[in-house]
Design a protein around this motif. Structure first.
Motif, short mmCIF file in Angstrom:
data_model
loop_
_atom_site.label_atom_id
_atom_site.label_comp_id
_atom_site.label_asym_id
_atom_site.label_seq_id
_atom_site.Cartn_x
_atom_site.Cartn_y
_atom_site.Cartn_z
N ALA A 327 0.84 -1.20 0.00
CA ALA A 327 0.00 0.00 0.00
C ALA A 327 0.87 1.25 0.00
O ALA A 327 0.54 2.26 -0.64
CB ALA A 327 -0.93 -0.01 1.21
N ASP A 328 1.99 1.19 0.71
CA ASP A 328 2.91 2.32 0.77
C ASP A 328 3.51 2.61 -0.59
O ASP A 328 3.58 3.76 -1.04
CB ASP A 328 4.00 1.99 1.78
CG ASP A 328 4.75 3.21 2.26
OD1 ASP A 328 4.10 4.25 2.49
OD2 ASP A 328 5.98 3.15 2.39
N ALA A 329 3.96 1.57 -1.28
CA ALA A 329 4.54 1.75 -2.61
C ALA A 329 3.49 2.29 -3.59
O ALA A 329 3.80 3.15 -4.42
CB ALA A 329 5.09 0.42 -3.12
N ALA A 330 2.27 1.81 -3.47
CA ALA A 330 1.19 2.32 -4.33
C ALA A 330 0.92 3.79 -4.05
O ALA A 330 0.67 4.58 -4.97
CB ALA A 330 -0.07 1.48 -4.12
N MET A 331 0.98 4.17 -2.77
CA MET A 331 0.75 5.57 -2.42
C MET A 331 1.85 6.46 -3.00
O MET A 331 1.58 7.56 -3.49
CB MET A 331 0.67 5.71 -0.90
CG MET A 331 0.31 7.10 -0.41
SD MET A 331 1.76 8.06 -0.03
CE MET A 331 2.32 7.22 1.44
N TYR A 332 3.10 5.99 -2.98
CA TYR A 332 4.18 6.79 -3.57
C TYR A 332 3.99 6.93 -5.08
O TYR A 332 4.33 7.97 -5.66
CB TYR A 332 5.54 6.14 -3.26
CG TYR A 332 6.11 6.57 -1.94
CD1 TYR A 332 6.56 7.87 -1.75
CD2 TYR A 332 6.20 5.69 -0.88
CE1 TYR A 332 7.09 8.28 -0.54
CE2 TYR A 332 6.72 6.09 0.35
CZ TYR A 332 7.16 7.39 0.50
OH TYR A 332 7.68 7.80 1.71
N ARG A 333 3.49 5.90 -5.73
CA ARG A 333 3.21 6.02 -7.17
C ARG A 333 2.14 7.08 -7.40
O ARG A 333 2.23 7.86 -8.36
CB ARG A 333 2.75 4.68 -7.74
CG ARG A 333 3.86 3.66 -7.88
CD ARG A 333 3.57 2.67 -9.01
NE ARG A 333 2.23 2.13 -8.95
CZ ARG A 333 1.87 1.06 -8.25
NH1 ARG A 333 2.79 0.42 -7.54
NH2 ARG A 333 0.64 0.62 -8.26
N ALA A 334 1.14 7.11 -6.55
CA ALA A 334 0.10 8.14 -6.68
C ALA A 334 0.69 9.53 -6.52
O ALA A 334 0.31 10.47 -7.23
CB ALA A 334 -1.01 7.89 -5.66
N LYS A 335 1.64 9.68 -5.59
CA LYS A 335 2.27 10.98 -5.40
C LYS A 335 3.10 11.38 -6.61
O LYS A 335 3.11 12.55 -7.03
CB LYS A 335 3.15 10.96 -4.15
CG LYS A 335 2.38 11.20 -2.86
CD LYS A 335 3.31 11.58 -1.74
CE LYS A 335 2.52 12.02 -0.53
NZ LYS A 335 1.72 13.22 -0.77
N ARG A 336 3.81 10.41 -7.19
CA ARG A 336 4.62 10.73 -8.37
C ARG A 336 3.76 11.10 -9.56
O ARG A 336 4.21 11.79 -10.48
CB ARG A 336 5.51 9.54 -8.74
CG ARG A 336 6.66 9.31 -7.77
CD ARG A 336 7.74 8.44 -8.40
NE ARG A 336 7.23 7.12 -8.74
CZ ARG A 336 7.25 6.07 -7.92
NH1 ARG A 336 7.75 6.21 -6.71
NH2 ARG A 336 6.79 4.90 -8.30
N ALA A 337 2.51 10.68 -9.54
CA ALA A 337 1.57 11.03 -10.61
C ALA A 337 0.87 12.34 -10.29
O ALA A 337 -0.31 12.52 -10.60
CB ALA A 337 0.55 9.93 -10.81
N ASP A 338 1.58 13.25 -9.60
CA ASP A 338 1.09 14.60 -9.26
C ASP A 338 0.03 14.60 -8.15
O ASP A 338 -0.63 15.61 -7.94
CB ASP A 338 0.53 15.33 -10.49
CG ASP A 338 1.61 15.53 -11.54
OD1 ASP A 338 2.77 15.73 -11.15
OD2 ASP A 338 1.28 15.49 -12.73
N GLY A 339 -0.13 13.51 -7.44
CA GLY A 339 -1.00 13.51 -6.27
C GLY A 339 -2.47 13.59 -6.62
O GLY A 339 -2.89 13.49 -7.79
N SER A 340 -3.29 13.77 -5.57
CA SER A 340 -4.75 13.87 -5.69
C SER A 340 -5.32 12.70 -6.47
O SER A 340 -6.09 12.87 -7.40
CB SER A 340 -5.16 15.19 -6.36
OG SER A 340 -6.56 15.34 -6.29
N GLY A 341 -4.93 11.52 -6.10
CA GLY A 341 -5.44 10.34 -6.77
C GLY A 341 -5.14 9.09 -5.99
O GLY A 341 -4.70 9.14 -4.85
#
Length: 608
Positions: A327-341
């Motif tokens: 879940a942590d790694a997935a959250m970091y991917r969301a952040k790298r995709a400009d967040g808010s997702g």
């Protein structure tokens, strides 16, 4: 609950479910003595009306059982409602909401009583349990109480006043313990579950899911760009925003689900008993929608977005730690995709970026090592060194991994790198002791700024120094001031764990945030490391005064003060004006270098 103060030859409905008929034991006839004992208390009965106390009486010792039964009957239905069984059947099921307290009568040796106590606790019973016996040795009483028994009563000369006092004291202690338990399981700022409570609920949820064959979803929610909100509205505004975010997240999930603040701007959401992953997707959409309306902070609107990472049991992982990492790694991917997702764990995608994967591969080689940075004392005092992890990158040269903490977390290398740090530091301390430098300290950095990584670190550090026969106070852990402030707001469990393990804490980057001198008394750090900006000579004069006051206070409290970043003559002079006890040098040596020993000889002579 059905009252059962009358004839005791029928099954107590509502407490146990068992096969076969129930029959209570025959009681000996000494009612006259019991009645006379009960009469002593008659004049002292409370006149205020209270809900009756519901008691389950488990009796093997006939004399003690008869005494307690008759005392409870004499007290009346308005004070006690009780059920009585000779012993709990082997195939019983507890209804823990049906009674407030259990009294177990036993022989003086307490063997059977303690066996019954253990069986009730193993069955999940949490209400107070009192043992009663005719004459018990003091050492047996102390041992029983140490093991969790609420009280041990001597039934030889028991009267109603003594029984009533013991029962109410046991209930009061249990109530107080529950309140304290809840207090340390809640986040002070938001009122949500805290990190420790969330992890317990995750473990419990996984146990239930394994039994039922169901699914659960773990969501990690990180507020985007929270630092800019803090800078704009100040810490009070940031705190209020976190409270409002917590309220919105909590309002979008079921009562059976859990929302927790894990530390800083990170929240966790646990969705239990979901039928399919699409159920979690519905909740994710609700959570993101809940954050869209601006939050009013002192009359100004603050727009909030968040990044969410999702992992599902058993689809993605079977164990709690693995689920958290995914879940942590997935959250970091969301952040790298400009967040808010939101990003979900995807088995077809790597858990980390190419740089993180390269670091993970380097962890198995000597490309990742450590350097020692001497802390040069300006006014005598202790001798210490900071140990720092570095990576000899094949293309970019020597990289300071403290400046790449996010990369270390993304690579999933926090635990492995921490273990290597501990082995290197304790080995070096043991080697120095053999050379006569047993008073030297080593400070280690907290590799993860996220409080999920704190669990068990204190015990690991204590175990590491114990294996090398090194005094625990020789190995310090550096924790960012702001992280300790957040820890204090959520009950101070992180700092308390290090204190229990005897591991000294150094306040790192002190002055970069709130300059929380209150931590000097709550955390009682062994040292403070001033933030590099403290040495900016062109800063305002009042800031210099503040740092001078802080170092003076630290000196009075016997807390060592260390400046970092004194890499020019002007910054060194500023460190002297502030009055720090030592500066950490930018010159580093490898732990294996013999250069450390000559420096230690000089430093130890100056420290005397």
């Amino acid at each position: 609950m059905v009252q059962d103060n009358g004839p005791r030859d029928r099954s107590p409905s509502g407490l146990f479910e068992m096969a076969g008929a129930w029959r209570g034991p025959q009681l000996l006839g000494h009612a006259t003595n019991v009645a006379s004992l009960a009469a002593r208390w008659t004049s002292a009965r409370h006149v205020e009306r209270r809900a009756p106390i519901r008691v389950l009486l488990l009796g093997e010792d006939a004399d003690a059982t008869e005494t307690i039964c008759l005392l409870l009957e004499h007290a009346g239905n308005e004070r006690y409602v009780f059920h009585w069984l000779a012993e709990p059947p082997l195939d019983f099921r507890l209804d823990g909401t049906s009674f407030d307290l259990v009294i177990v009568t036993a022989e003086p040796a307490l063997g059977s009583g303690m066996a019954t106590f253990s069986a009730l606790r193993a069955a999940g019973l949490t209400v107070p349990i009192v043992l009663a016996s005719a004459g018990v040795a003091d050492d047996l009483v102390e041992r029983a109480v140490d093991l969790g028994v609420a009280d041990v009563l001597d039934a030889t000369d028991l009267d109603l006043q003594t029984l009533d006092r013991a029962v109410r004291a046991a209930l009061a202690r249990a109530s107080r313990d529950r309140q304290l338990y809840q207090a340390v399981r809640r986040d002070d700022l938001t009122g949500l579950a805290n990190r420790a409570s969330f992890r317990d609920r995750l473990d419990h949820g996984l146990t239930l899911a394994r039994r039922s064959g169901g699914k659960l979803a773990l969501l990690l929610v990180d507020v985007d760009d929270f630092k800019s909100i803090n800078d704009r509205f100040g810490h009070p505004g940031g705190d209020e925003l976190l409270r409002r975010v917590g309220e919105r997240l909590r309002s979008r999930v079921r009562e059976s689900d859990t929302v927790a603040r894990l530390g800083g701007d990170e929240f966790g959401v646990l969705l239990l008993n979901i039928a399919r992953p699409e159920d979690a997707a519905v909740v994710v959409r609700k959570l993101l929608e809940s954050l869209k309306p601006p939050i009013d902070l002192d009359g100004q609107p603050a727009q909030v977005t968040a990044s969410i990472g999702v992992a599902i049991y058993p689809d993605h992982a079977l164990e709690a730690q693995r689920l958290i990492r995914l879940a942590d790694a997935a959250m970091y991917r969301a952040k790298r995709a400009d967040g808010s997702g939101c990003c979900w764990h995807d088995d077809s995608r790597p858990l980390a970026s190419p740089d993180a994967e390269e670091l993970a591969a380097a962890m198995a080689t000597d490309a990742v090592s450590f350097v020692l940075r001497p802390q040069v004392a300006l006014h005598g005092g202790r001798v210490a060194m900071g140990m720092r992890p570095v990576w000899r990158h094949p293309r970019r040269g020597l990289l300071d991994l403290l400046a790449l903490r996010t990369l270390v977390e993304e690579a999933g290398a926090v635990d492995q790198l921490t273990e290597r740090l501990l082995l290197a530091a304790t080995g070096k301390l043991a080697d120095w002791r053999r050379h006569g430098f047993g008073e030297v300290h080593i400070t280690l950095p907290m590799l993860s700024r996220r409080r999920l990584a704190w669990a068990g670190l204190a015990d690991r550090m204590a175990a590491a120094v114990s294996r090398q026969s090194v005094p625990p106070e020789r190995l310090e852990i550096e924790i960012d001031e702001q992280l300790l402030v957040e820890d204090a707001q959520t009950g101070g469990q992180g700092a308390a764990a290090f204190a229990r393990a005897g591991v000294p804490v150094a306040l790192d980057r002190f002055g970069a945030g709130t300059m929380a001198a209150g931590l000097f008394t709550t955390v009682r750090p062994s040292s403070i490391r001033l933030c590099p900006s403290a040495l900016d000579a062109d800063g305002p004069a009042d800031r210099l005064t503040l740092f001078q006051m802080v170092t003076a206070l630290a000196h009075r409290l016997k807390i060592h003060s260390i400046a970092t970043g004194a890499d020019t003559p002007a910054r060194m002079e500023q460190a002297r004006r502030i009055g720090v006890g030592a500066v950490e040098t930018a010159v580093a040596c490898l732990p294996a270098d013999d250069l450390c020993l000559p420096w230690l000889r000089i430093a130890m002579r100056r420290a005397v």
